[in-house]
Structures are given as C-alpha cells and as structure tokens.
Design a protein around this motif. Structure first.
Motif, PDB file in Angstrom:
ATOM      1  N   MET A  45     -12.018 -63.489 -50.222  1.00 27.48           N
ATOM      2  CA  MET A  45     -11.477 -62.187 -50.604  1.00 27.48           C
ATOM      3  C   MET A  45     -10.388 -62.387 -51.653  1.00 27.48           C
ATOM      4  SD  MET A  45     -11.264 -60.317 -46.950  1.00 27.48           S
ATOM      5  CE  MET A  45     -11.421 -58.662 -47.561  1.00 27.48           C
ATOM      6  N   THR A  46     -10.056 -61.327 -52.332  1.00 26.54           N
ATOM      7  CA  THR A  46      -9.000 -61.402 -53.331  1.00 26.54           C
ATOM      8  C   THR A  46      -7.654 -61.585 -52.652  1.00 26.54           C
ATOM      9  OG1 THR A  46      -8.736 -59.011 -53.302  1.00 26.54           O
ATOM     10  CG2 THR A  46     -10.267 -59.927 -54.935  1.00 26.54           C
ATOM     11  N   GLN A  47      -6.658 -61.911 -53.440  1.00 25.33           N
ATOM     12  CA  GLN A  47      -5.323 -62.144 -52.930  1.00 25.33           C
ATOM     13  C   GLN A  47      -4.356 -61.226 -53.658  1.00 25.33           C
ATOM     14  OE1 GLN A  47      -4.248 -66.225 -53.215  1.00 25.33           O
ATOM     15  NE2 GLN A  47      -2.253 -65.932 -52.325  1.00 25.33           N
ATOM     16  N   ALA A  48      -3.501 -60.541 -52.921  1.00 29.23           N
ATOM     17  CA  ALA A  48      -2.510 -59.644 -53.509  1.00 29.23           C
ATOM     18  C   ALA A  48      -1.201 -60.399 -53.693  1.00 29.23           C
ATOM     19  CB  ALA A  48      -2.300 -58.431 -52.616  1.00 29.23           C
ATOM     20  N   ALA A  49      -0.580 -60.237 -54.880  1.00 32.61           N
ATOM     21  CA  ALA A  49       0.659 -60.957 -55.176  1.00 32.61           C
ATOM     22  C   ALA A  49       1.856 -60.030 -55.342  1.00 32.61           C
ATOM     23  CB  ALA A  49       0.486 -61.798 -56.438  1.00 32.61           C
ATOM     24  N   THR A  50       1.637 -58.703 -55.338  1.00 34.13           N
ATOM     25  CA  THR A  50       2.742 -57.745 -55.430  1.00 34.13           C
ATOM     26  C   THR A  50       2.565 -56.684 -54.353  1.00 34.13           C
ATOM     27  OG1 THR A  50       1.604 -56.238 -56.947  1.00 34.13           O
ATOM     28  CG2 THR A  50       2.879 -58.040 -57.950  1.00 34.13           C
ATOM     29  N   VAL A  51       3.651 -55.976 -54.058  1.00 30.74           N
ATOM     30  CA  VAL A  51       3.583 -54.901 -53.063  1.00 30.74           C
ATOM     31  C   VAL A  51       2.610 -53.818 -53.515  1.00 30.74           C
ATOM     32  CG1 VAL A  51       4.912 -53.020 -52.027  1.00 30.74           C
ATOM     33  CG2 VAL A  51       5.846 -55.331 -52.060  1.00 30.74           C
ATOM     34  N   THR A  52       2.622 -53.478 -54.799  1.00 36.10           N
ATOM     35  CA  THR A  52       1.708 -52.459 -55.316  1.00 36.10           C
ATOM     36  C   THR A  52       0.259 -52.873 -55.104  1.00 36.10           C
ATOM     37  OG1 THR A  52       3.336 -51.803 -56.972  1.00 36.10           O
ATOM     38  CG2 THR A  52       1.064 -51.126 -57.354  1.00 36.10           C
ATOM     39  N   ALA A  53      -0.075 -54.118 -55.421  1.00 38.15           N
ATOM     40  CA  ALA A  53      -1.439 -54.612 -55.219  1.00 38.15           C
ATOM     41  C   ALA A  53      -1.788 -54.643 -53.735  1.00 38.15           C
ATOM     42  CB  ALA A  53      -1.594 -56.003 -55.832  1.00 38.15           C
ATOM     43  N   ALA A  54      -0.825 -55.008 -52.894  1.00 36.47           N
ATOM     44  CA  ALA A  54      -1.067 -55.058 -51.448  1.00 36.47           C
ATOM     45  C   ALA A  54      -1.337 -53.663 -50.891  1.00 36.47           C
ATOM     46  CB  ALA A  54       0.125 -55.691 -50.743  1.00 36.47           C
ATOM     47  N   ALA A  55      -0.602 -52.669 -51.373  1.00 36.24           N
ATOM     48  CA  ALA A  55      -0.780 -51.300 -50.886  1.00 36.24           C
ATOM     49  C   ALA A  55      -2.156 -50.753 -51.227  1.00 36.24           C
ATOM     50  CB  ALA A  55       0.308 -50.400 -51.469  1.00 36.24           C
ATOM     51  N   GLU A  56      -2.737 -51.214 -52.319  1.00 34.63           N
ATOM     52  CA  GLU A  56      -4.053 -50.744 -52.750  1.00 34.63           C
ATOM     53  C   GLU A  56      -5.195 -51.606 -52.232  1.00 34.63           C
ATOM     54  OE1 GLU A  56      -3.700 -50.696 -56.981  1.00 34.63           O
ATOM     55  OE2 GLU A  56      -2.216 -49.081 -56.969  1.00 34.63           O
ATOM     56  N   ALA A  57      -4.884 -52.753 -51.656  1.00 33.67           N
ATOM     57  CA  ALA A  57      -5.899 -53.713 -51.211  1.00 33.67           C
ATOM     58  C   ALA A  57      -6.536 -53.270 -49.892  1.00 33.67           C
ATOM     59  CB  ALA A  57      -5.275 -55.090 -51.046  1.00 33.67           C
ATOM     60  N   PRO A  58      -7.777 -53.685 -49.654  1.00 38.57           N
ATOM     61  CA  PRO A  58      -8.438 -53.337 -48.396  1.00 38.57           C
ATOM     62  C   PRO A  58      -7.909 -54.148 -47.211  1.00 38.57           C
ATOM     63  CG  PRO A  58      -9.879 -54.702 -49.731  1.00 38.57           C
ATOM     64  CD  PRO A  58      -8.664 -54.409 -50.559  1.00 38.57           C
ATOM     65  N   GLU A  59      -8.215 -53.688 -46.029  1.00 38.08           N
ATOM     66  CA  GLU A  59      -7.850 -54.359 -44.777  1.00 38.08           C
ATOM     67  C   GLU A  59      -8.297 -55.818 -44.809  1.00 38.08           C
ATOM     68  OE1 GLU A  59      -6.786 -54.308 -40.513  1.00 38.08           O
ATOM     69  OE2 GLU A  59      -6.590 -52.688 -41.928  1.00 38.08           O
ATOM     70  N   GLY A  60      -7.423 -56.713 -44.369  1.00 36.75           N
ATOM     71  CA  GLY A  60      -7.769 -58.127 -44.288  1.00 36.75           C
ATOM     72  C   GLY A  60      -7.486 -58.929 -45.537  1.00 36.75           C
ATOM     73  N   THR A  61      -7.062 -58.286 -46.615  1.00 41.37           N
ATOM     74  CA  THR A  61      -6.762 -59.015 -47.851  1.00 41.37           C
ATOM     75  C   THR A  61      -5.541 -59.905 -47.646  1.00 41.37           C
ATOM     76  OG1 THR A  61      -7.625 -57.228 -49.214  1.00 41.37           O
ATOM     77  CG2 THR A  61      -6.135 -58.766 -50.297  1.00 41.37           C
ATOM     78  N   THR A  62      -5.628 -61.140 -48.085  1.00 40.53           N
ATOM     79  CA  THR A  62      -4.499 -62.066 -47.996  1.00 40.53           C
ATOM     80  C   THR A  62      -3.445 -61.683 -49.023  1.00 40.53           C
ATOM     81  OG1 THR A  62      -5.917 -63.851 -47.252  1.00 40.53           O
ATOM     82  CG2 THR A  62      -3.817 -64.490 -48.214  1.00 40.53           C
ATOM     83  N   CYS A  63      -2.190 -61.727 -48.605  1.00 43.11           N
ATOM     84  CA  CYS A  63      -1.067 -61.401 -49.485  1.00 43.11           C
ATOM     85  C   CYS A  63      -0.076 -62.562 -49.498  1.00 43.11           C
ATOM     86  CB  CYS A  63      -0.332 -60.167 -48.982  1.00 43.11           C
ATOM     87  SG  CYS A  63      -1.316 -58.697 -48.886  1.00 43.11           S
ATOM     88  N   VAL A  64       0.372 -62.919 -50.676  1.00 37.88           N
ATOM     89  CA  VAL A  64       1.471 -63.866 -50.833  1.00 37.88           C
ATOM     90  C   VAL A  64       2.489 -63.152 -51.715  1.00 37.88           C
ATOM     91  CG1 VAL A  64       2.191 -66.142 -51.630  1.00 37.88           C
ATOM     92  CG2 VAL A  64      -0.089 -65.838 -50.649  1.00 37.88           C
ATOM     93  N   LEU A  65       3.552 -62.653 -51.078  1.00 38.45           N
ATOM     94  CA  LEU A  65       4.521 -61.798 -51.754  1.00 38.45           C
ATOM     95  C   LEU A  65       5.883 -62.490 -51.810  1.00 38.45           C
ATOM     96  CD1 LEU A  65       3.672 -58.483 -49.868  1.00 38.45           C
ATOM     97  CD2 LEU A  65       2.725 -59.271 -52.038  1.00 38.45           C
ATOM     98  N   THR A  66       6.563 -62.332 -52.936  1.00 40.37           N
ATOM     99  CA  THR A  66       7.904 -62.890 -53.113  1.00 40.37           C
ATOM    100  C   THR A  66       8.867 -61.744 -53.375  1.00 40.37           C
ATOM    101  OG1 THR A  66       6.967 -64.917 -54.033  1.00 40.37           O
ATOM    102  CG2 THR A  66       9.296 -64.512 -54.454  1.00 40.37           C
TER     103      THR A  66
END
Length: 118
Positions: free
Chosen positions: A28-49
C-alpha cells in the motif's frame, strides 16, 4: 581443515545477507504528511514528523506537522520511558484507523512506533 571449513559454512549460512524479500509487491502507499494521512484509506502506513501538541484523553493525542493536525492514538507501551513535550519533534509510524464505519467517523493514526528527534 574440516573444522575450519565447517566454521566458514556456519558463518556464511548464519549471515543475514540473504534475509528479507527483494522483488515486486502490492504494498500500500505510505502517507508522509497529516494532509495525505487524512485523505488516505484505512490501513495506510503513515510515517509522520512533527509535534504532539495536546493530550485529548486516554491514549488520544493531537499531532501537528507543517500541513495540519490530526488525532493519533498512542498506547503507553509505545511511549515506554520516553518523555515528550510539545517542543519535541517526533517521528511517528502507524496506520490510518477509524474509516471503516462512515456512520461513525473517527479517522486517526494508530501509532506503533515513536521516535524523539529533537
């Protein structure tokens, strides 16, 4: 001689050089910002700083980066012995949760790892 050969074989076979998977996958794709995480589907991996800015109650905290803010769920065992303040920059790794039931929206990041950067 046989002993030396056996030792060499054991070292080669125990070496992690060949460990892990290398090749194509359907990750699955990976979200790197809060905005991307908020738009990502359930289960998407997030690495946020960013920064943990507020304790919302129980295991729920507010996390903020340069793109916005989002609720995160950080269990006590993830904090371990770390002391984190709003001034600390942290990196959190987790998955998007709370989007399975549209009638009860509760999008947040379920944090598995927390690293204090500064």
């Amino acid at each position: 001689m046989r002993f030396l050969l056996t030792c060499c074989m054991l070292v080669l076979l125990a070496s992690p050089v060949w460990a892990g998977f290398r090749g194509p996958g359907t990750a699955m794709t990976q979200a790197a910002t809060v905005t991307a995480a908020a738009e990502a589907p359930e289960g998407t991996t997030c690495v946020l700083t960013g920064n943990i800015t507020e304790h919302l109650g129980r295991d729920r905290y507010m996390f903020k980066d340069g793109s916005g803010s989002m609720a995160v769920n950080i269990p006590p065992h993830v904090f371990g012995t770390l002391e984190v303040t709003p001034a600390n920059t942290v990196r959190i790794t987790g998955e998007i949760r709370g989007k399975r039931h549209p009638e009860r929206p509760d999008a947040h990041v379920g944090v598995r790892y927390l690293e204090v950067l500064e």
